[in-house]
Design an enzyme around this catalytic site. Structure first.
Site, PDB file in Angstrom:
ATOM      1  N   LYS A  68       0.834  -1.009   0.510  1.00  0.00           N
ATOM      2  CA  LYS A  68       0.201   0.052   0.021  1.00  0.00           C
ATOM      3  C   LYS A  68       0.573   1.467   0.072  1.00  0.00           C
ATOM      4  O   LYS A  68       1.671   1.526   0.825  1.00  0.00           O
ATOM      5  CB  LYS A  68      -0.645   0.047   1.084  1.00  0.00           C
ATOM      6  CG  LYS A  68      -2.108  -1.167   0.805  1.00  0.00           C
ATOM      7  CD  LYS A  68      -3.239  -1.169   2.051  1.00  0.00           C
ATOM      8  CE  LYS A  68      -3.659  -2.006   2.431  1.00  0.00           C
ATOM      9  NZ  LYS A  68      -5.105  -2.530   3.450  1.00  0.00           N
ATOM     10  N   ALA A 102      -3.156  -5.751   9.416  1.00  0.00           N
ATOM     11  CA  ALA A 102      -2.040  -7.093   9.979  1.00  0.00           C
ATOM     12  C   ALA A 102      -2.672  -8.129  11.291  1.00  0.00           C
ATOM     13  O   ALA A 102      -3.209  -8.878  11.055  1.00  0.00           O
ATOM     14  CB  ALA A 102      -1.129  -6.394  10.208  1.00  0.00           C
ATOM     15  N   LYS A 153      -6.030   6.520   0.330  1.00  0.00           N
ATOM     16  CA  LYS A 153      -6.662   6.507   1.331  1.00  0.00           C
ATOM     17  C   LYS A 153      -5.871   7.057   2.616  1.00  0.00           C
ATOM     18  O   LYS A 153      -6.083   7.447   3.529  1.00  0.00           O
ATOM     19  CB  LYS A 153      -7.555   4.990   2.118  1.00  0.00           C
ATOM     20  CG  LYS A 153      -6.259   3.848   2.058  1.00  0.00           C
ATOM     21  CD  LYS A 153      -5.784   3.649   3.039  1.00  0.00           C
ATOM     22  CE  LYS A 153      -4.678   1.930   2.498  1.00  0.00           C
ATOM     23  NZ  LYS A 153      -4.528   1.430   3.865  1.00  0.00           N
ATOM     24  N   ARG A 217      -1.616   3.080  11.155  1.00  0.00           N
ATOM     25  CA  ARG A 217      -0.919   3.667  11.143  1.00  0.00           C
ATOM     26  C   ARG A 217      -0.793   4.867  11.031  1.00  0.00           C
ATOM     27  O   ARG A 217      -0.307   6.008  12.153  1.00  0.00           O
ATOM     28  CB  ARG A 217       0.395   3.325  10.554  1.00  0.00           C
ATOM     29  CG  ARG A 217       1.378   3.503  11.335  1.00  0.00           C
ATOM     30  CD  ARG A 217       2.817   2.635  10.846  1.00  0.00           C
ATOM     31  NE  ARG A 217       2.716   2.955   9.256  1.00  0.00           N
ATOM     32  CZ  ARG A 217       3.628   4.134   8.307  1.00  0.00           C
ATOM     33  NH1 ARG A 217       4.466   4.643   8.972  1.00  0.00           N
ATOM     34  NH2 ARG A 217       3.388   3.793   7.182  1.00  0.00           N
ATOM     35  N   ASN A 218      -0.056   6.006  10.309  1.00  0.00           N
ATOM     36  CA  ASN A 218      -1.159   7.403   9.806  1.00  0.00           C
ATOM     37  C   ASN A 218      -1.920   7.996  10.622  1.00  0.00           C
ATOM     38  O   ASN A 218      -1.550   8.965  10.419  1.00  0.00           O
ATOM     39  CB  ASN A 218      -1.443   7.369   8.342  1.00  0.00           C
ATOM     40  CG  ASN A 218      -0.765   6.601   6.736  1.00  0.00           C
ATOM     41  OD1 ASN A 218       0.537   7.132   6.947  1.00  0.00           O
ATOM     42  ND2 ASN A 218      -0.361   5.512   6.837  1.00  0.00           N
TER      43      ASN A 218
END
Length: 237
Positions: A68, A102, A153, A217-218
């Site tokens: 990604k 994940a 995204k 995470r972002n």
């Protein structure tokens, strides 16, 4: 850690990998004789990996990218990772994206994914390979839109994280997600007008956007950046 089956490896704490996952330190050895080559790595390593595999992959093999991000913006549009992999290795490259964080997948929580491939036969093979009772996989003939959704995204998730860090509520965050999805669609259809609008309602589109804006995470890093009020950079976080 993978070879010794040690639970709690760095990125999946508490998860014991199944016996059929084997660590092979030599890249060429790992890919020798493979009929399907799955790329799952940070995007900055893809050029080096592909160069190492150049000429080592069977022409009848198929590649699939789960990476990604990492698209390159050029004067004429985008250079997608699937194109880079395909051009370097001389084999078709499909893509798998979706709302599949994940650690949740590793725990066996129900998740979905979308495979984008231009070859229906490859789609059948990949669906059989990846689909499981707790991991539902659908196939669309829309590689570019599926791959770009997995990248774009993350930009929307940064805005969602800033929204959280600044203390705005669910109304604001929902608006960011809705407008972000519309802008994702507008950008993809501008550069790839043959893409289908329905792809944005697959797991790779709206579902991945929601998951990333809620817990990715972002989003987390952006929230921390806003709360730090300038005392820490994104790199430090």
């Amino acid at each position: 850690q993978v070879s010794l089956r040690i639970p709690g490896i760095k990125y999946l704490p508490g998860i014991k990998l199944p016996e059929n996952v084997k660590a092979v330190p030599d890249l060429v050895e790992a890919a020798t004789g493979a009929t399907i080559v799955v790329f799952v790595m940070p995007h900055q390593f893809i050029s080096r990996v592909c160069d190492s595999l150049r000429g080592k992959i069977s022409p009848s093999a198929r590649a699939v990218s789960l990476i990604k991000g990492g698209m390159e913006v050029t004067a004429t549009g985008f250079s997608l990772l699937t194109d880079q992999i395909s051009e370097c290795l001389g084999v078709p490259c499909s893509v798998l994206m979706g709302a599949n964080i994940a650690d949740e997948v590793a725990r066996g929580d129900f998740s979905e994914a979308t495979i984008g491939t231009k070859d229906p036969k490859t789609g059948v093979v990949l669906q059989r390979l990846f689909d499981r009772p707790t991991f539902k996989v659908d196939v669309v003939a829309d590689v570019e839109a599926v791959e770009l959704c997995g990248t774009l995204k993350n930009i929307v998730a940064i805005a969602a994280g800033l929204c959280d860090g600044l203390g705005y509520g669910n109304n604001t965050k929902s608006a960011i997600m809705r407008i972000g999805l519309l802008e994702m669609k507008k950008l993809v259809l501008h550069f790839f007008p043959e893409s289908s609008v329905s792809t944005f309602f697959e797991s790779c589109g709206v579902a991945d956007l929601i998951a990333t804006c809620m817990g990715g995470r972002n989003r987390k890093v952006s929230e921390a950046f806003a709360r730090a009020n300038g005392s820490k950079t994104f790199e430090e976080l």
